[in-house]
Design an enzyme around this catalytic site. Structure first.
Site, PDB file in Angstrom:
ATOM      1  N   ARG A 112      -3.841  -5.024   7.465  1.00  0.00           N
ATOM      2  CA  ARG A 112      -4.946  -4.152   7.883  1.00  0.00           C
ATOM      3  C   ARG A 112      -6.118  -4.965   8.416  1.00  0.00           C
ATOM      4  NH1 ARG A 112      -6.865  -1.741   3.304  1.00  0.00           N
ATOM      5  NH2 ARG A 112      -5.434  -2.883   1.975  1.00  0.00           N
TER       6      ARG A 112
ATOM      7  N   ASP B 270      -6.485   1.793   7.919  1.00  0.00           N
ATOM      8  CA  ASP B 270      -5.224   2.471   8.216  1.00  0.00           C
ATOM      9  C   ASP B 270      -5.479   3.967   8.374  1.00  0.00           C
ATOM     10  OD1 ASP B 270      -5.354   3.603   5.625  1.00  0.00           O
ATOM     11  OD2 ASP B 270      -4.146   2.015   4.771  1.00  0.00           O
TER      12      ASP B 270
ATOM     13  N   ASP C 233       0.842  -1.198   0.000  1.00  0.00           N
ATOM     14  CA  ASP C 233       0.000   0.000   0.000  1.00  0.00           C
ATOM     15  C   ASP C 233       0.878   1.249   0.000  1.00  0.00           C
ATOM     16  OD1 ASP C 233      -2.260  -1.595   0.186  1.00  0.00           O
ATOM     17  OD2 ASP C 233      -2.350  -1.460   2.373  1.00  0.00           O
TER      18      ASP C 233
ATOM     19  N   TYR D 182       6.758  -8.409   8.776  1.00  0.00           N
ATOM     20  CA  TYR D 182       6.393  -6.989   8.840  1.00  0.00           C
ATOM     21  C   TYR D 182       6.637  -6.426  10.235  1.00  0.00           C
ATOM     22  CZ  TYR D 182       3.731  -7.977   4.543  1.00  0.00           C
ATOM     23  OH  TYR D 182       3.358  -8.356   3.276  1.00  0.00           O
TER      24      TYR D 182
END
Length: 311
Positions: free
Chosen positions: A179, A88, A46, A74
């Site tokens: 997310r 987000d 993203d 991550y």
């Protein structure tokens, strides 16, 4: 620029994607800097996200599915007490709630997500429904059916909880939407949550110390190298690329004779005597173990070509 229209690079660039641009925008900038004809990427990030975006050049694009299937790691920072439309900080706030949590309970909740889980992809994603990306429906306020996915969370390591901010790292299987995971964590904590920071640290065996950022590439591009030295530029940029075989360092190696190698490159199956490996293997030949591609070995010793470097 007419002297060299494009360079035929083959290999993988591990780009450190900056925040604020799409993966495709990052790809186009790299393609321009490298004068590359054939370029792609795997594992979209993203605009909010930073970190490892593997850029594939030339013949490396043939092997993209193997990298797509790799595990990812991550680094995540979450704001608790708020849910947003997108999951987000780029989205409008839907709901605010008070946060009253202690570290023990947070750690306990995080542990419940480790292992095999089911996840519903977010509406703000590039997945398609009837040929149209989900985010286009989402922007129109339309929700469409989405199938649950089976995923594996290998590790979810708590780092800290400060005020309303939760920080952790996660190692997960392909197709995991951070997310969505954070939204589910927020629901279990009964306060809501959304992502405010996301950085991909690892894809498969590739680690963050191997990353190259755009600033470094821009510096080389702006060295005012004249037309007669374009191939010097080619050599400089080549040093940033990892070989295609680096995808597969964890795979067993099967070395073929020159005759078997010729048959493999013709996509012919080969019977190997006294070969006890099973499953996907690297296929090489010659004294220097020249990489030919990926094959699949059966228990009977039959090597079937899966993806060939040059065919």
């Amino acid at each position: 620029m007419d002297y060299v229209k494009y360079f035929n690079f083959n290999g993988i660039l591990l780009l450190d994607k900056p925040k604020g641009i799409t993966s495709n925008c990052a790809l186009q900038q790299v393609k321009r800097i490298f004068f590359a004809k054939k370029v792609g990427y795997t594992g979209s990030l993203d605009p909010l996200a930073t970190g490892m975006l593997p850029i594939l050049f030339g013949n490396a694009t043939k092997f993209s599915r193997y990298l797509t299937n790799s595990i990812k790691k991550y680094h995540v920072i979450v704001k608790l007490g708020e849910t947003t439309v997108t999951g987000d900080l780029s989205g409008e706030i839907l709901k605010k709630r008070s946060v009253c949590l202690n570290i023990h309970n947070v750690k306990k909740i995080l542990k419940t997500f480790v292992g095999e889980i089911k996840q519903t992809p977010p509406m703000f994603s590039a997945l398609k429904y009837k040929g149209i990306p989900l985010y286009k429906y989402a922007r129109l306020g339309i929700s469409v059916p989405r199938k649950n996915r089976n995923l594996i969370i290998y590790q979810l390591n708590f780092i800290q909880l400060i005020d309303n901010f939760l920080e952790f790292t996660i190692v997960c299987s392909k197709g995991t939407y951070i997310r969505s995971l954070v939204d589910d964590v927020g629901k279990k904590l009964k306060c809501g949550a959304h992502v405010i920071y996301l950085c991909r640290l690892q894809v498969g065996l590739y680690v963050s110390s191997q990353l190259i950022n755009l600033t470094k590439l821009y510096f080389i591009e702006n060295q005012n190298i004249n037309q007669t030295h374009r191939f010097y530029l080619f050599n400089m940029l080549s040093t940033f690329l990892l070989p295609i075989s680096s995808f597969f360092l964890e795979y067993p190696i099967v070395k073929l004779t020159s005759q078997d190698a010729d048959n493999f490159k013709k996509k012919l199956c080969i019977y190997l005597v006294n070969c006890f490996k099973i499953g996907l293997v690297q296929v090489t030949t010659g004294k220097k173990n020249i990489f030919l591609g990926i094959g699949r070995l059966s228990a009977l010793g039959l090597l079937t070509p899966e993806c060939i470097l040059l065919s």
